[in-house]
Scaffold this motif. Structure first.
Motif: not given
Length: 203
Positions: A1-5, A7-9, A18-32, A46-47
């Motif tokens: 979970m350290g890697v996930v934290r 990347l999200l941080d 905010e729009e770019d953050k949504i795109k970046e999070e989608a990219h992180i989810r896809q890569a993970l 994330k929670k």
């Protein structure tokens, strides 16, 4: 979970829109996901990060509110009185600090009494004339007050003498007890006793 934290941080710190953050999070989810991380792992991290941020924001607001609404009043401590004042101020969000009315230093330390000028011996003094700019400077081993009294008596005695022109000329060859009485007798001037003062003290 350290890697996930991490990347999200990184996403939250670097990406500003905010729009770019949504795109970046989608990219992180896809890569993970490609690396075998299950979806629930990302959601849980994330929670946790959101809850932590909410606690931090709430704490900062509370601190700021306390700083704005509370003041500090320092009052002397009087048994039975200071406590009531403190409770009253506390109702208005004002903190109190109490200081002792008397300290050990005040009770133990006694400053030396300041010596009165008239009681000062072994001194150099100054007496100005009230009718001209001349000033008499003298020195005495006795107290300043004693010497001042002597000067006054001599000056009063000299001021009572009435000189004719011939007597005044004759008196110029004879000095009185001091230069002050001599000045009063010859010039008929008034001495400013109120401005007399000590210039120096001899040991």
């Amino acid at each position: 979970m350290g890697v996930v934290r991490t990347l999200l941080d990184r996403k939250d710190r670097i990406v500003t829109e905010e729009e770019d953050k949504i795109k970046e999070e989608a990219h992180i989810r896809q890569a993970l996901a490609k690396c075998g991380y299950p979806k629930w792992t990302i959601d849980r991290v994330k929670k946790q990060m959101e809850e932590k941020q909410q606690r931090k924001t709430k704490k900062n607001k509370s601190t700021t509110s306390d700083q704005k609404s509370k003041g500090l009043v320092v009052i002397p401590y009087v048994a039975g009185v200071s406590e009531r004042i403190s409770r009253t101020l506390k109702k208005h969000d004002i903190a109190t600090a109490m200081r002792p009315h008397s300290t050990i230093r005040k009770m133990v330390v006694h400053p030396k009494d300041k010596q009165e000028p008239v009681k000062t011996p072994n001194c150099v003094y100054e007496i100005p004339c009230g009718s001209c700019d001349l000033t008499y400077v003298g020195e005495t081993k006795r107290t300043f007050g004693t010497r001042m009294d002597e000067h006054r008596r001599e000056a009063e005695k000299a001021s009572q003498q009435k000189y004719t022109r011939s007597k005044r000329k004759e008196s110029e060859s004879h000095f009185k007890n001091s230069a002050i009485s001599d000045h009063v007798a010859r010039a008929n001037h008034i001495i400013n006793w109120g401005e007399a003062k000590i210039l120096d003290k001899r040991k």
